[in-house]
Write a protein that holds these residues in place. Structure first.
Motif, short mmCIF file in Angstrom:
data_model
loop_
_atom_site.label_atom_id
_atom_site.label_comp_id
_atom_site.label_asym_id
_atom_site.label_seq_id
_atom_site.Cartn_x
_atom_site.Cartn_y
_atom_site.Cartn_z
N ASN A 176 0.82 -1.20 0.00
CA ASN A 176 0.00 0.00 0.00
C ASN A 176 0.86 1.26 0.00
O ASN A 176 1.98 1.26 0.53
CB ASN A 176 -0.92 0.02 1.22
N SER A 179 -5.13 8.42 4.16
CA SER A 179 -5.61 7.18 3.55
C SER A 179 -4.43 6.35 3.06
O SER A 179 -3.27 6.73 3.18
CB SER A 179 -6.54 7.50 2.38
N ARG A 238 -3.49 3.69 -0.45
CA ARG A 238 -3.92 3.27 -1.77
C ARG A 238 -3.00 2.15 -2.25
O ARG A 238 -1.79 2.21 -2.02
CB ARG A 238 -3.86 4.46 -2.74
N ASP A 258 -2.17 0.30 -8.05
CA ASP A 258 -2.94 1.36 -8.73
C ASP A 258 -2.04 2.51 -9.14
O ASP A 258 -2.15 3.05 -10.24
CB ASP A 258 -4.05 1.87 -7.80
N ARG A 259 -1.11 2.90 -8.24
CA ARG A 259 -0.19 3.99 -8.57
C ARG A 259 0.74 3.59 -9.71
O ARG A 259 1.02 4.39 -10.60
CB ARG A 259 0.66 4.36 -7.33
#
Length: 315
Positions: A76, A82, A84, A88-89
């Motif tokens: 993550n 938060s 993420r 995704d990055r």
């Protein structure tokens, strides 16, 4: 056997690179949790510390990360409020970096190949000397300095190109290329000099071979001899260096993406280092290492296309 050898090379490369890079990140002063959640409560920091694995020894953390990475879990990416998934990055950043490096490599080869051929053909003339001097000058210019100069004069002062930021190709093709021109030129300049000089040296040797003399005796035009008969056997060293230069392009892209505010892998890596995103950093370094090995594996396959003697020798 060749595939097994390449796979073993890939595994060893990923482990060595990520282990060394992680050790360097480990040496940075301060508590990473203080950077990840600077305004969090003690309970939040304890949760993040456990989630990242900072409550465990380094080798244990590394082993857990490696096991997760093999299964597709990249960890993550934490912000103040938060977290993420790193995947995704990376999915957003990797295509941008690949495009930047692809454009730079294509531009460098489009300039370097004809220049290398012509300087070899005109070896010892004023054109050859001027080209070599220009190549040395291009090699001497630091990438970041060239980037700042182009950004200021062509982007800010003259306004010919976008000085910073990135526009996706699907969103605006014209704007996309305007945003990529300056970074691509900056990244390609040094590569042009290297490729041109390598090809020039190999072409000079090739032009002295017997089959070139025979081609001239048959009355074949010089242009056909140079680009049809001499270029192909002279390209092996160029191809090798172009493959190895993926590492140089990645390093250059990191700087260029920061200078031009392009949200690629280089920008993401710099951000991960600055914010002490250890797991994200390890995953991104591993992806880059895998990319590097795969490109060089593709280069090995191209050898057999350029020079059939290598294919026959392998058999």
């Amino acid at each position: 056997m060749g595939f097994v050898k390449k796979l073993a090379q890939l595994i060893v490369t990923v482990i060595m690179v990520t282990l060394f890079a992680s050790l360097l990140l480990e040496l940075l002063p301060g508590d990473p949790v203080e950077v990840l959640v600077p305004f969090g409560s003690d309970e939040q920091r304890a949760t993040v510390r456990e989630d990242v694995g900072l409550d465990q020894p380094f080798i244990v953390r590394y082993g857990e990360w490696l096991g997760n990475f093999v299964t597709g879990d990249l960890g993550n990416y934490y912000t103040v409020s938060s977290k993420r998934p790193v995947a995704d990055r990376v999915a957003d950043a990797l295509p941008i970096s690949l495009l930047l490096m692809f454009y730079a490599q294509v531009l460098a080869l489009l300039i370097a190949i004809p220049m290398g051929v012509l300087t070899a053909y005109r070896n010892g003339t004023w054109f050859d000397r001027l080209s070599n001097t220009s190549a040395f000058a291009m090699l001497a210019i630091p990438t970041f300095a060239l980037g700042f100069v182009l950004q200021y004069y062509l982007g800010v002062q003259l306004g010919w190109f976008k000085s910073s930021g990135y526009i996706p190709l699907a969103e605006d093709p014209v704007g996309h290329f305007q945003s990529m021109v300056l970074p691509v030129i900056t990244l390609a300049v040094g590569q042009v000099a290297v490729y041109m000089r390598l090809l020039r040296s190999d072409m000079i040797a090739t032009l002295q071979q017997d089959f070139i003399t025979m081609a001239k005796a048959k009355g074949i035009k010089n242009k056909r001899i140079l680009f049809r008969h001499a270029l192909r056997p002279s390209s092996l060293t160029l191809l090798t260096v172009a493959g190895l230069n993926v590492g140089t392009l990645i390093g250059g892209a990191l700087i260029i993406e920061v200078v031009f505010a392009i949200p690629g892998m280089g920008f993401l890596l710099a951000e991960a280092i600055a914010t002490r995103q250890i797991v994200a950093f390890q995953s991104m370094v591993a992806i880059i290492a895998i990319l590097y090995v795969l490109v060089n594996f593709a280069v090995d396959l191209l050898y057999t296309v350029l020079d059939p003697r290598i294919r026959h020798a392998g058999k």
